[in-house]
Design a protein around this motif. Structure first.
Motif, PDB file in Angstrom:
ATOM      1  N   SER A  71      28.891 -23.439  95.366  1.00  9.30           N
ATOM      2  CA  SER A  71      30.299 -22.645  95.042  1.00  9.30           C
ATOM      3  C   SER A  71      29.830 -21.337  94.323  1.00  9.30           C
ATOM      4  CB  SER A  71      30.955 -23.960  94.075  1.00  9.30           C
ATOM      5  OG  SER A  71      30.406 -23.720  92.738  1.00  9.30           O
ATOM      6  N   LEU A  72      31.120 -20.672  94.284  1.00  8.93           N
ATOM      7  CA  LEU A  72      31.082 -19.386  93.609  1.00  8.93           C
ATOM      8  C   LEU A  72      30.944 -19.383  92.104  1.00  8.93           C
ATOM      9  CD1 LEU A  72      34.015 -17.263  95.499  1.00  8.93           C
ATOM     10  CD2 LEU A  72      31.452 -17.437  95.961  1.00  8.93           C
ATOM     11  N   SER A  73      31.659 -20.439  91.474  1.00  9.12           N
ATOM     12  CA  SER A  73      31.593 -20.681  90.250  1.00  9.12           C
ATOM     13  C   SER A  73      30.310 -21.064  89.644  1.00  9.12           C
ATOM     14  CB  SER A  73      32.581 -21.590  89.872  1.00  9.12           C
ATOM     15  OG  SER A  73      32.515 -22.817  90.363  1.00  9.12           O
ATOM     16  N   GLY A  74      29.642 -22.304  90.455  1.00  9.12           N
ATOM     17  CA  GLY A  74      28.169 -22.648  90.362  1.00  9.12           C
ATOM     18  C   GLY A  74      27.090 -21.441  90.202  1.00  9.12           C
ATOM     19  N   ALA A  75      27.462 -20.684  91.164  1.00  7.68           N
ATOM     20  CA  ALA A  75      26.622 -19.680  91.120  1.00  7.68           C
ATOM     21  C   ALA A  75      26.592 -18.607  90.170  1.00  7.68           C
ATOM     22  CB  ALA A  75      26.473 -18.919  92.624  1.00  7.68           C
ATOM     23  N   PRO A  88      33.343 -15.812  88.569  1.00  7.11           N
ATOM     24  CA  PRO A  88      33.398 -16.237  89.852  1.00  7.11           C
ATOM     25  C   PRO A  88      34.066 -14.896  90.580  1.00  7.11           C
ATOM     26  CG  PRO A  88      34.106 -18.132  88.626  1.00  7.11           C
ATOM     27  CD  PRO A  88      33.871 -16.939  87.663  1.00  7.11           C
ATOM     28  N   ALA A  89      34.871 -14.222  89.852  1.00  2.00           N
ATOM     29  CA  ALA A  89      35.429 -12.819  90.519  1.00  2.00           C
ATOM     30  C   ALA A  89      34.354 -11.661  90.987  1.00  2.00           C
ATOM     31  CB  ALA A  89      36.483 -12.253  89.560  1.00  2.00           C
ATOM     32  N   VAL A 126      31.848 -23.705  99.547  1.00  2.00           N
ATOM     33  CA  VAL A 126      31.479 -22.745 100.568  1.00  2.00           C
ATOM     34  C   VAL A 126      30.601 -23.527 101.574  1.00  2.00           C
ATOM     35  CG1 VAL A 126      31.442 -20.924  98.851  1.00  2.00           C
ATOM     36  CG2 VAL A 126      29.345 -22.050  99.430  1.00  2.00           C
ATOM     37  N   ALA A 127      30.723 -22.867 102.983  1.00  2.00           N
ATOM     38  CA  ALA A 127      30.004 -23.247 104.041  1.00  2.00           C
ATOM     39  C   ALA A 127      29.290 -22.229 104.816  1.00  2.00           C
ATOM     40  CB  ALA A 127      30.685 -24.061 104.882  1.00  2.00           C
ATOM     41  N   ASN A 143      21.421  -4.172  98.774  1.00  2.00           N
ATOM     42  CA  ASN A 143      20.873  -4.515  97.308  1.00  2.00           C
ATOM     43  C   ASN A 143      20.219  -5.714  97.164  1.00  2.00           C
ATOM     44  OD1 ASN A 143      20.854  -4.764  94.419  1.00  2.00           O
ATOM     45  ND2 ASN A 143      22.337  -3.697  94.198  1.00  2.00           N
ATOM     46  N   ILE A 144      18.898  -5.928  96.569  1.00  2.00           N
ATOM     47  CA  ILE A 144      18.419  -7.165  96.526  1.00  2.00           C
ATOM     48  C   ILE A 144      19.137  -7.881  95.766  1.00  2.00           C
ATOM     49  CG2 ILE A 144      16.303  -8.252  95.476  1.00  2.00           C
ATOM     50  CD1 ILE A 144      16.059  -6.786  98.076  1.00  2.00           C
ATOM     51  N   ALA A 145      19.799  -7.510  94.605  1.00  2.00           N
ATOM     52  CA  ALA A 145      20.435  -8.372  93.767  1.00  2.00           C
ATOM     53  C   ALA A 145      21.757  -9.192  94.599  1.00  2.00           C
ATOM     54  CB  ALA A 145      21.152  -7.528  92.817  1.00  2.00           C
ATOM     55  N   ASP A 146      22.207  -8.161  95.468  1.00  3.56           N
ATOM     56  CA  ASP A 146      23.181  -8.946  96.392  1.00  3.56           C
ATOM     57  C   ASP A 146      22.504 -10.187  97.287  1.00  3.56           C
ATOM     58  OD1 ASP A 146      25.309  -7.318  95.401  1.00  3.56           O
ATOM     59  OD2 ASP A 146      25.334  -5.920  96.990  1.00  3.56           O
ATOM     60  N   LEU A 147      21.591  -9.878  97.794  1.00  2.00           N
ATOM     61  CA  LEU A 147      20.920 -11.043  98.371  1.00  2.00           C
ATOM     62  C   LEU A 147      20.684 -12.107  97.548  1.00  2.00           C
ATOM     63  CD1 LEU A 147      18.182  -9.401 100.306  1.00  2.00           C
ATOM     64  CD2 LEU A 147      20.479  -9.592 101.147  1.00  2.00           C
ATOM     65  N   GLU A 148      20.429 -12.070  96.324  1.00  2.00           N
ATOM     66  CA  GLU A 148      19.952 -13.218  95.538  1.00  2.00           C
ATOM     67  C   GLU A 148      21.544 -14.000  95.156  1.00  2.00           C
ATOM     68  OE1 GLU A 148      17.929 -14.209  91.047  1.00  2.00           O
ATOM     69  OE2 GLU A 148      18.137 -12.269  91.675  1.00  2.00           O
ATOM     70  N   ILE A 149      22.584 -13.021  94.867  1.00  2.00           N
ATOM     71  CA  ILE A 149      23.669 -13.812  94.642  1.00  2.00           C
ATOM     72  C   ILE A 149      24.092 -14.572  95.786  1.00  2.00           C
ATOM     73  CG2 ILE A 149      26.258 -13.300  94.445  1.00  2.00           C
ATOM     74  CD1 ILE A 149      25.548 -10.780  92.821  1.00  2.00           C
ATOM     75  N   PHE A 150      24.080 -14.105  97.054  1.00  2.00           N
ATOM     76  CA  PHE A 150      24.481 -14.817  98.230  1.00  2.00           C
ATOM     77  C   PHE A 150      23.549 -16.176  98.315  1.00  2.00           C
ATOM     78  CE2 PHE A 150      22.694 -15.793 102.711  1.00  2.00           C
ATOM     79  CZ  PHE A 150      23.983 -16.185 102.945  1.00  2.00           C
ATOM     80  N   ALA A 151      22.310 -16.083  97.904  1.00  2.00           N
ATOM     81  CA  ALA A 151      21.383 -17.226  97.969  1.00  2.00           C
ATOM     82  C   ALA A 151      21.667 -18.266  97.102  1.00  2.00           C
ATOM     83  CB  ALA A 151      19.929 -16.857  97.604  1.00  2.00           C
ATOM     84  N   ARG A 152      22.124 -17.726  95.790  1.00  3.28           N
ATOM     85  CA  ARG A 152      22.411 -18.759  94.636  1.00  3.28           C
ATOM     86  C   ARG A 152      23.804 -19.385  95.086  1.00  3.28           C
ATOM     87  NH1 ARG A 152      20.366 -18.499  89.514  1.00  3.28           N
ATOM     88  NH2 ARG A 152      18.159 -17.454  89.813  1.00  3.28           N
ATOM     89  N   VAL A 153      24.679 -18.661  95.681  1.00  5.46           N
ATOM     90  CA  VAL A 153      26.168 -19.284  96.239  1.00  5.46           C
ATOM     91  C   VAL A 153      25.549 -20.408  96.981  1.00  5.46           C
ATOM     92  CG1 VAL A 153      27.990 -18.968  97.288  1.00  5.46           C
ATOM     93  CG2 VAL A 153      27.318 -17.224  95.484  1.00  5.46           C
TER      94      VAL A 153
END
Length: 332
Positions: free
Chosen positions: A18-22, A30-31, A56-57, A3-13
């Motif tokens: 951090s998860l909360s920042g994204a 964050p959940a 995250v790293a 899913n393209i949206a999942d790729l965007e979430i990954f890139a934003r993180v």
């Protein structure tokens, strides 16, 4: 497929660190961000991020994946920007259908100013007094002078239309000036079809007069010239004979009477959604050029550099079937 949206979430993180920042940037908790990342990693069969509660790293696999994801997202944004630019900048060819006489008198003289302002735009102006199939024949818009009925098309009112009785001073000098509708029986009435019904509005309300005369023609322009030549009385649209009235070549007859039909000049096009810039710009140009009181009503000439500003709001036509509107006044 991922899913393209999942790729965007990954890139934003990764970019937020951090998860909360994204989550804040994307409007997600964050959940939810964590759950979508786990789904992405499960689909790929590898861990992309080492994550703690605060940061995250990237893993080695995650680093290579991130570089490629950034390129994919940039490509999508560039593609969207390309389409958006095409929809907001006038370019290409604008194909227009318009009534013959009206286009010759009130569109063609103003094309130069419009095209100078829009150098990347070409015009294909097709003159016809028939109602073309806009969608089937690939027109961007059509100019209609008629009563319109329901259809899937959209219409925007550009200017009102008034039809009045006129005659040349030479005709009136030789035959007298009618003082009532009944007086028309003693005059030559120029009608496009013999026994044509003139639907008029007068002091006592609607009135239908059957116009008959010695001249028969299928040309509205011939009737116009016949009236100017002093052959008889004609019912004409003011856009057609406005200059002649202003100059005195024609005079109004029975000025308390005018055509009662609900006719106006409209721009008609297939859809109001995703309207190309070239169509919107040309419609705005004509609306500003004509205005609620068109220049032909005042005996003046159009401002050749009329600004492209909005006029009457868009509305669905009342009187359309496909693009075959109820026959109206296409040429005068």
């Amino acid at each position: 497929m991922t899913n393209i949206a999942d790729l965007e979430i990954f890139a934003r993180v990764v970019s937020a660190g951090s998860l909360s920042g994204a989550g804040r940037e994307l409007g997600l908790s964050p959940a939810v961000v964590s759950k979508r990342l786990r789904k992405l990693e499960d689909r790929l069969g590898t861990r992309l991020l080492q994550r703690t509660t605060r940061q995250v790293a990237l893993t080695e696999a995650g680093q290579g994946f991130y570089e490629r994801v950034v390129a994919i997202i940039a490509g999508i944004e560039e593609a969207e920007s390309y389409v958006t630019r095409r929809s907001t900048q006038p370019r290409g060819t604008l194909k227009i259908s318009a009534p013959t006489s009206f286009a010759r008198m009130h569109i063609a003289p103003h094309l130069g100013a419009f095209m100078r302002e829009n150098a990347d735009l070409s015009i294909n102006l097709v003159l016809t007094d028939e109602f073309v199939d806009i969608v089937g024949e690939g027109f961007d818009l059509a100019i209609r002078i008629a009563e319109l009925s329901d259809s899937s098309l959209v219409a925007r009112r550009l200017a009102p239309v008034e039809r009045v009785l006129v005659a040349a001073p030479t005709y009136l000098a030789a035959n007298g000036t009618p003082q009532s509708i009944e007086d028309l029986d003693r005059h030559v009435c120029l009608a496009q079809h013999n026994n044509e019904a003139w639907r008029l509005e007068g002091p006592q309300g609607p009135f239908v007069y059957r116009a008959e005369g010695p001249l028969q023609t299928n040309s509205s322009e011939v009737l116009r010239e016949a009236a100017i030549a002093g052959i008889g009385i004609a019912l004409r649209s003011t856009w057609d004979i406005g200059e002649e009235i202003a100059s005195g070549r024609l005079q109004r007859v029975l000025p308390d009477f005018s055509a009662s039909r609900n006719v106006a000049i409209h721009a008609v096009y297939p859809s109001r959604r995703f309207l190309p810039a070239k169509v919107r710009l040309f419609i705005d140009y004509l609306a500003a050029l004509y205005g609620p009181v068109p220049y032909w009503e005042t005996g003046g000439r159009a401002n050749m550099t009329a600004p492209a500003t909005a006029a009457d709001p868009v509305h669905k036509p009342n009187g359309f079937a496909g693009d075959a509107a109820t026959p109206g006044i296409a040429d005068g």
